[in-house]
Design an enzyme around this catalytic site. Structure first.
Site, PDB file in Angstrom:
ATOM      1  N   ARG A 136      13.248  73.466  49.045  1.00  0.00           N
ATOM      2  CA  ARG A 136      12.303  74.046  47.705  1.00  0.00           C
ATOM      3  C   ARG A 136      10.965  74.055  48.055  1.00  0.00           C
ATOM      4  O   ARG A 136      10.541  73.195  48.539  1.00  0.00           O
ATOM      5  CB  ARG A 136      12.830  72.633  46.826  1.00  0.00           C
ATOM      6  CG  ARG A 136      12.113  72.949  45.460  1.00  0.00           C
ATOM      7  CD  ARG A 136      12.384  71.669  44.446  1.00  0.00           C
ATOM      8  NE  ARG A 136      14.026  71.641  44.204  1.00  0.00           N
ATOM      9  CZ  ARG A 136      14.476  70.346  43.908  1.00  0.00           C
ATOM     10  NH1 ARG A 136      14.143  69.364  44.404  1.00  0.00           N
ATOM     11  NH2 ARG A 136      15.697  70.688  43.842  1.00  0.00           N
ATOM     12  N   ARG A 255      10.491  57.749  40.716  1.00  0.00           N
ATOM     13  CA  ARG A 255      11.677  58.904  40.478  1.00  0.00           C
ATOM     14  C   ARG A 255      10.804  60.268  40.284  1.00  0.00           C
ATOM     15  O   ARG A 255       9.654  60.258  40.384  1.00  0.00           O
ATOM     16  CB  ARG A 255      12.430  58.487  39.025  1.00  0.00           C
ATOM     17  CG  ARG A 255      13.559  59.235  38.748  1.00  0.00           C
ATOM     18  CD  ARG A 255      14.714  58.735  39.576  1.00  0.00           C
ATOM     19  NE  ARG A 255      16.293  59.134  38.912  1.00  0.00           N
ATOM     20  CZ  ARG A 255      16.684  60.316  39.272  1.00  0.00           C
ATOM     21  NH1 ARG A 255      16.091  61.304  39.893  1.00  0.00           N
ATOM     22  NH2 ARG A 255      17.779  60.651  38.635  1.00  0.00           N
ATOM     23  N   LYS A 256      11.541  61.258  40.229  1.00  0.00           N
ATOM     24  CA  LYS A 256      11.105  62.479  40.100  1.00  0.00           C
ATOM     25  C   LYS A 256      10.234  62.547  38.778  1.00  0.00           C
ATOM     26  O   LYS A 256      10.373  61.966  37.680  1.00  0.00           O
ATOM     27  CB  LYS A 256      11.769  63.794  39.940  1.00  0.00           C
ATOM     28  CG  LYS A 256      12.794  63.967  39.101  1.00  0.00           C
ATOM     29  CD  LYS A 256      13.764  65.111  39.031  1.00  0.00           C
ATOM     30  CE  LYS A 256      14.734  65.181  38.063  1.00  0.00           C
ATOM     31  NZ  LYS A 256      15.727  66.250  37.890  1.00  0.00           N
ATOM     32  N   GLY A 521      26.682  72.953  36.457  1.00  0.00           N
ATOM     33  CA  GLY A 521      28.015  72.721  37.067  1.00  0.00           C
ATOM     34  C   GLY A 521      28.281  71.139  36.866  1.00  0.00           C
ATOM     35  O   GLY A 521      29.540  70.820  37.228  1.00  0.00           O
ATOM     36  N   CYS A 526      21.076  70.575  35.574  1.00  0.00           N
ATOM     37  CA  CYS A 526      19.981  71.315  35.990  1.00  0.00           C
ATOM     38  C   CYS A 526      19.883  72.683  35.311  1.00  0.00           C
ATOM     39  O   CYS A 526      18.740  73.237  35.397  1.00  0.00           O
ATOM     40  CB  CYS A 526      20.393  71.379  37.492  1.00  0.00           C
ATOM     41  SG  CYS A 526      20.198  69.865  38.215  1.00  0.00           S
ATOM     42  N   GLY A 527      20.952  73.200  34.698  1.00  0.00           N
ATOM     43  CA  GLY A 527      21.009  74.324  33.997  1.00  0.00           C
ATOM     44  C   GLY A 527      20.570  74.320  32.765  1.00  0.00           C
ATOM     45  O   GLY A 527      20.444  75.407  32.040  1.00  0.00           O
TER      46      GLY A 527
END
Length: 619
Positions: A136, A255-256, A521, A526-527
């Site tokens: 990424r 965390r992110k 998914g 994430c989508g």
């Protein structure tokens, strides 16, 4: 403990984004001649990793945070055992040994392979492609050029058509598929030479800075987000002392962390699902353009939360934006959860404080920097009627004689050939510039009006090509996560299904406006299915097995309906329908029904020749 470093960081930060730095400023720290240790020692007493020449990420943590991390979750313990910033050097050493035949990828320490290498953007796809990684990048404001696009193609070409692909993400970012450890240094060096990086793009890092894809070319623009996204990117990933990529000050977050800077009332950046969202708004008294601040938006397997207003407004200048962001990151880094990773997102910390108290804490932190930044109460949002605009297709720019052209990239997936085709189009028509959108498409800006017709005639955008300018309202607004092809968490294959079903729906019904269909998914979303008009999430389903007469488990999904983006953003939390088999004969009728009942779709009128072709069995 880190006051001297913070001060030097602040000075460098406010100057760094538009400096023309020497090539070695972007080279990996292990390959730059080292004088930086003395620099650090001159400004503060903190632990410096001799291998990187940088402080460790852990050394910026207060003692009580280190104590909590030591009792925390396995990832926190792994970061304490060996700092995540060590990956800045480890990736080069592992690659050298693999190339020399001294080890194989299987011999890489597990904590490095599946955890710490994420700090250089390397995510091991162990379940799907063992020994190969998704890399990424960081692409602030989603702006790339033709040279970079060709470089992406060169990087993945060796891995073949199936594994070696390039993805545009829902954060205006780029992900390279199929990368092997032994190839990573050449890719990283190539990125740094092109003023890009993959460092601190994954795991517990600040992710890609999302901005307006129309920055600088929009007649309705309130803020040009490009400079601000670059400044924030430098804050989190450019070491202000060594001038190399990889900033240890933010090398051990809990965390992110996601940041979005919106440039207009369209909110193309989707501020409502980011940890920090900067929403452009004029000051009611002075008319100065600034940002209302929203906080805590995120999506995860356990919780999906829409950002909350923070009752803060700041001017839209670099000093104010950087100082606010740094203050929030510092409080988040030092006070957020280190045990339960599901609660280690900013929203939980805001709720723990309460919005008024969190606001006071951030203002106190900003004031301690002594940079002259003032935080006001939130300002009234514009109330005049406004219609969110479209990004695909041909549109006039604010520059006389120039147009922008939005091009569909189905589900964001690009082949090597398509990357090179886009680069060629950019060189020929848009001065080499390519802009990425959170809808996983591209925009070619600054095209001469008298060249638009020539662009539309290009073979790369013609019949038979996946890349389209005049895409339909359904296929042009389909978004998809990676899915089970590469992601071990994916319960279903998303990208191929999303592209195929969008085409079929386009051929079956007519809608009078764009309908956003998002695929994800798994429940991590994430989508971003909860913000879609129609969201499709992988999940359990059962179907009758005619051979046995029993209901059998099959790949399936649940459907969400009614999410919204823009000024009237809304997250749809409850599934509209669940347990639907993924097979087209089950899923498509349900989707057509939803399109008709919820979005006014009607059956597409068939041409006479199409009817005749179907009667005689010609597809």
């Amino acid at each position: 403990m880190t006051t001297g470093y913070k001060n030097s960081a602040a000075k460098a930060l406010l100057l760094s984004s538009f400096l023309i730095l020497p090539i070695d400023a972007f080279m990996p720290s292990s390959f730059v001649q080292r004088t930086s240790t003395q620099l650090y020692e001159a400004t503060q007493t903190i632990e410096v990793d001799k291998r990187t020449g940088k402080p460790t990420g852990t050394s910026f943590l207060p003692d009580d945070v280190i104590e909590r991390a030591a009792k925390g979750n396995p990832i926190e313990k792994a970061k304490l055992k060996k700092d995540g910033t060590s990956a800045f050097v480890d990736i080069y050493e592992y690659a050298a040994k693999i190339r020399a035949g001294e080890m194989t990828w299987e011999e890489v320490e597990d904590a490095d392979l599946n955890t710490r290498l994420k700090f250089v953007g390397m995510l091991h796809r162990a379940k799907r492609t063992p020994g190969q990684f998704m890399m990424r990048l960081k692409v602030p404001n989603g702006i790339v050029n033709s040279d970079q696009m060709r470089f992406y193609a060169d990087c993945v070409e060796k891995y073949g058509d199936e594994k070696g692909v390039v993805d545009i993400t829902t954060r205006q970012n780029i992900q390279l598929r199929g990368v092997k450890i032994e190839d990573a240094p050449d890719i990283i060096d190539g990125l740094h030479a092109r003023n890009q990086t993959s460092f601190q793009s994954a795991l517990d890092s600040v992710r890609n800075m999302v901005g307006s894809p129309l920055a600088g070319i929009d007649d309705k623009e309130m803020v040009d987000t490009r400079e601000l996204c670059n400044a924030l990117n430098d804050l989190v990933s450019l070491d202000p002392v060594t001038k190399t990529r990889g900033n240890p000050m933010w090398g051990n977050l809990p965390r992110k962390f996601n940041i979005a800077v919106s440039g207009s009332r369209d909110d193309f950046a989707h501020t409502h699902i980011n940890d920090i969202g900067l929403v452009p708004c004029p000051h009611a008294s002075t008319g100065e353009i600034g940002f209302n601040v929203v906080l805590g938006g995120y999506m995860s397997i356990k919780r999906v939360a829409e950002s909350v207003p923070a009752n803060m407004w700041i001017p839209a200048d670099r000093n104010s934006v950087v100082s606010l962001t740094e203050a929030i990151l510092r409080v988040f880094r030092d006070e957020s959860e280190r045990k339960d990773r599901q609660k280690a997102r900013l929203m939980w910390l805001v709720e723990k404080y309460g919005v008024p108290q969190f606001k006071a804490k951030i203002i106190e932190e900003i004031t301690s920097y002594d940079r002259g930044v003032t935080v006001s109460d939130a300002q009234p949002a514009p109330s005049e009627p406004f219609e969110r605009r479209e990004l695909l297709g041909v549109h006039k720019q604010k520059q006389e004689g120039k147009s922008r052209v939005g091009v569909l990239v189905p589900t964001g997936r690009l082949s090597v050939k398509e990357c090179r085709q886009i680069a060629d189009l950019a060189d020929k028509y848009s001065g080499g510039e390519i802009r990425l959108t959170v809808e996983q498409n591209i925009i070619l800006p600054n095209i001469d009006d008298d060249k638009v017709r020539d662009l539309l005639k290009e073979t790369a955008l013609g019949q038979g090509s996946r890349l389209k300018v005049n895409a339909g309202f359904i296929e042009g607004n389909t978004v998809s996560c990676t899915g089970a092809q590469f992601c071990g968490l994916g319960l279903i294959e998303t990208k191929a299904n999303a592209e195929s079903i969008a085409k079929k729906l386009e051929s079956m019904v007519t809608v009078d406006r764009p309908i956003r269909i998002h695929w994800t998914g798994c429940p991590n979303s994430c989508g971003q299915v909860q913000v879609a008009d129609i969201g499709i999430m992988g999940g359990p389903a059962r179907k009758l097995d005619e051979a046995t007469g029993k209901m059998m488990a099959v790949p399936g999904c649940k459907i969400f309906v009614g999410g919204r983006i823009g000024e009237d953003a809304h997250i749809s939390l409850d599934p509209y329908k669940e347990g639907i088999p993924l097979e087209e004969d089950s899923l498509i009728p349900d989707l057509v029904g939803i399109l008709k009942t919820q979005f006014g779709a009607v059956d597409k009128k068939k041409r006479k020749r199409d009817v005749l072709r179907s009667l005689i069995g010609i597809k």
